[in-house]
Design a protein around this motif. Structure first.
Motif, PDB file in Angstrom:
ATOM      1  N   PHE A 175     -15.126 -26.430  29.321  1.00 42.86           N
ATOM      2  CA  PHE A 175     -15.519 -26.266  27.916  1.00 42.86           C
ATOM      3  C   PHE A 175     -15.155 -27.543  27.176  1.00 42.86           C
ATOM      4  O   PHE A 175     -14.008 -27.980  27.205  1.00 42.86           O
ATOM      5  N   SER A 176     -16.128 -28.151  26.524  1.00 46.26           N
ATOM      6  CA  SER A 176     -15.907 -29.400  25.802  1.00 46.26           C
ATOM      7  C   SER A 176     -15.968 -29.153  24.296  1.00 46.26           C
ATOM      8  O   SER A 176     -16.801 -28.372  23.826  1.00 46.26           O
ATOM      9  N   PRO A 177     -15.107 -29.848  23.532  1.00 45.34           N
ATOM     10  CA  PRO A 177     -15.144 -29.694  22.083  1.00 45.34           C
ATOM     11  C   PRO A 177     -16.218 -30.577  21.452  1.00 45.34           C
ATOM     12  O   PRO A 177     -16.440 -31.700  21.898  1.00 45.34           O
ATOM     13  N   SER A 178     -16.876 -30.039  20.457  1.00 42.36           N
ATOM     14  CA  SER A 178     -17.813 -30.844  19.671  1.00 42.36           C
ATOM     15  C   SER A 178     -17.842 -30.291  18.256  1.00 42.36           C
ATOM     16  O   SER A 178     -17.519 -29.120  18.029  1.00 42.36           O
ATOM     17  N   MET A 179     -18.234 -31.143  17.313  1.00 50.52           N
ATOM     18  CA  MET A 179     -18.296 -30.706  15.927  1.00 50.52           C
ATOM     19  C   MET A 179     -19.746 -30.403  15.566  1.00 50.52           C
ATOM     20  O   MET A 179     -20.630 -31.221  15.800  1.00 50.52           O
ATOM     21  N   ASP A 180     -19.974 -29.218  15.019  1.00 50.69           N
ATOM     22  CA  ASP A 180     -21.309 -28.859  14.550  1.00 50.69           C
ATOM     23  C   ASP A 180     -21.622 -29.709  13.322  1.00 50.69           C
ATOM     24  O   ASP A 180     -20.862 -29.713  12.354  1.00 50.69           O
ATOM     25  N   SER A 181     -22.725 -30.435  13.375  1.00 49.07           N
ATOM     26  CA  SER A 181     -23.043 -31.381  12.305  1.00 49.07           C
ATOM     27  C   SER A 181     -23.347 -30.698  10.975  1.00 49.07           C
ATOM     28  O   SER A 181     -23.148 -31.293   9.919  1.00 49.07           O
ATOM     29  N   ARG A 182     -23.792 -29.461  11.009  1.00 49.75           N
ATOM     30  CA  ARG A 182     -24.107 -28.760   9.755  1.00 49.75           C
ATOM     31  C   ARG A 182     -22.889 -28.077   9.147  1.00 49.75           C
ATOM     32  O   ARG A 182     -22.618 -28.224   7.975  1.00 49.75           O
ATOM     33  N   GLU A 237     -12.177 -33.342  18.555  1.00 48.29           N
ATOM     34  CA  GLU A 237     -13.422 -33.801  19.198  1.00 48.29           C
ATOM     35  C   GLU A 237     -13.154 -34.739  20.369  1.00 48.29           C
ATOM     36  O   GLU A 237     -13.950 -34.811  21.302  1.00 48.29           O
ATOM     37  N   LEU A 238     -12.057 -35.467  20.324  1.00 50.92           N
ATOM     38  CA  LEU A 238     -11.730 -36.451  21.347  1.00 50.92           C
ATOM     39  C   LEU A 238     -10.942 -35.865  22.518  1.00 50.92           C
ATOM     40  O   LEU A 238     -10.658 -36.564  23.489  1.00 50.92           O
ATOM     41  N   GLU A 245     -16.532 -26.475  18.066  1.00 50.65           N
ATOM     42  CA  GLU A 245     -16.990 -25.500  19.040  1.00 50.65           C
ATOM     43  C   GLU A 245     -16.634 -25.993  20.432  1.00 50.65           C
ATOM     44  O   GLU A 245     -16.945 -27.130  20.784  1.00 50.65           O
ATOM     45  N   TRP A 246     -16.010 -25.138  21.215  1.00 48.45           N
ATOM     46  CA  TRP A 246     -15.732 -25.423  22.618  1.00 48.45           C
ATOM     47  C   TRP A 246     -16.803 -24.698  23.413  1.00 48.45           C
ATOM     48  O   TRP A 246     -16.902 -23.475  23.357  1.00 48.45           O
ATOM     49  N   TYR A 247     -17.622 -25.460  24.147  1.00 50.11           N
ATOM     50  CA  TYR A 247     -18.781 -24.872  24.808  1.00 50.11           C
ATOM     51  C   TYR A 247     -18.915 -25.356  26.245  1.00 50.11           C
ATOM     52  O   TYR A 247     -18.649 -26.516  26.551  1.00 50.11           O
ATOM     53  N   ASN A 248     -19.333 -24.446  27.104  1.00 51.17           N
ATOM     54  CA  ASN A 248     -19.635 -24.748  28.498  1.00 51.17           C
ATOM     55  C   ASN A 248     -20.963 -24.062  28.795  1.00 51.17           C
ATOM     56  O   ASN A 248     -21.077 -22.843  28.656  1.00 51.17           O
ATOM     57  N   GLU A 249     -21.961 -24.822  29.173  1.00 47.99           N
ATOM     58  CA  GLU A 249     -23.310 -24.274  29.357  1.00 47.99           C
ATOM     59  C   GLU A 249     -23.385 -23.185  30.424  1.00 47.99           C
ATOM     60  O   GLU A 249     -24.362 -22.451  30.492  1.00 47.99           O
ATOM     61  N   ASN A 250     -22.357 -23.051  31.249  1.00 45.85           N
ATOM     62  CA  ASN A 250     -22.350 -22.023  32.286  1.00 45.85           C
ATOM     63  C   ASN A 250     -21.862 -20.658  31.789  1.00 45.85           C
ATOM     64  O   ASN A 250     -21.831 -19.703  32.559  1.00 45.85           O
ATOM     65  N   VAL A 265      -6.097 -22.665  22.657  1.00 44.46           N
ATOM     66  CA  VAL A 265      -7.520 -22.709  23.020  1.00 44.46           C
ATOM     67  C   VAL A 265      -7.679 -22.481  24.529  1.00 44.46           C
ATOM     68  O   VAL A 265      -8.579 -21.746  24.960  1.00 44.46           O
ATOM     69  N   GLU A 266      -6.791 -23.060  25.324  1.00 49.29           N
ATOM     70  CA  GLU A 266      -6.850 -22.872  26.772  1.00 49.29           C
ATOM     71  C   GLU A 266      -6.673 -21.396  27.138  1.00 49.29           C
ATOM     72  O   GLU A 266      -7.352 -20.877  28.037  1.00 49.29           O
ATOM     73  N   GLU A 267      -5.788 -20.721  26.434  1.00 47.57           N
ATOM     74  CA  GLU A 267      -5.558 -19.297  26.684  1.00 47.57           C
ATOM     75  C   GLU A 267      -6.827 -18.481  26.400  1.00 47.57           C
ATOM     76  O   GLU A 267      -7.212 -17.607  27.181  1.00 47.57           O
ATOM     77  N   VAL A 268      -7.495 -18.781  25.291  1.00 50.49           N
ATOM     78  CA  VAL A 268      -8.726 -18.072  24.932  1.00 50.49           C
ATOM     79  C   VAL A 268      -9.826 -18.367  25.956  1.00 50.49           C
ATOM     80  O   VAL A 268     -10.504 -17.454  26.440  1.00 50.49           O
TER      81      VAL A 268
END
Length: 106
Positions: free
Chosen positions: A24-31, A16-17, A36-41, A95-98
């Motif tokens: 793409f930024s990492p975040s943890m799904d609270s549920r 997460e850090l 998840e690595w996500y980029n809104e674009n 992850v960078e490769e993906v």
């Protein structure tokens, strides 16, 4: 003393850090607790959660299209026998490769 028994593996909280990759930024799904690595674009989200479902020392990698729901399992990373620095490097490189496949492959 068994060295492997005391192995410390990369944890989701450490991921997460991490700095973004290609936006793409990492975040943890609270549920679910997934990373998840996500980029809104982009329509794709990358899932890469160390020790997922109790599998210590491994990390499944997948990506999913948020619009269509199409899910692709890419593979798993093993951290067994690696020190923390090596685990972090292996995780980020994979992850960078993906992500680069999503960014540059379409």
């Amino acid at each position: 003393m068994n060295k492997m028994k005391n192995q410390i593996y990369l944890q989701p909280e450490q991921v997460e850090l991490m700095k973004p990759l290609y936006g793409f930024s990492p975040s943890m799904d609270s549920r679910s607790g997934t990373i998840e690595w996500y980029n809104e674009n982009y329509d794709e989200v990358v899932y890469a959660t160390p020790n997922w479902e109790g599998e210590e020392g491994s990390c499944p990698i997948a990506h999913s299209n948020v619009e269509t729901g199409d899910y692709t399992h890419v593979g798993s990373i093993s951290f067994v026998g690696l020190n923390m620095e090596q685990q972090i490097e292996k995780y980020r490189n994979t992850v960078e490769e993906v992500i680069s496949g999503i960014v540059f492959g379409k």
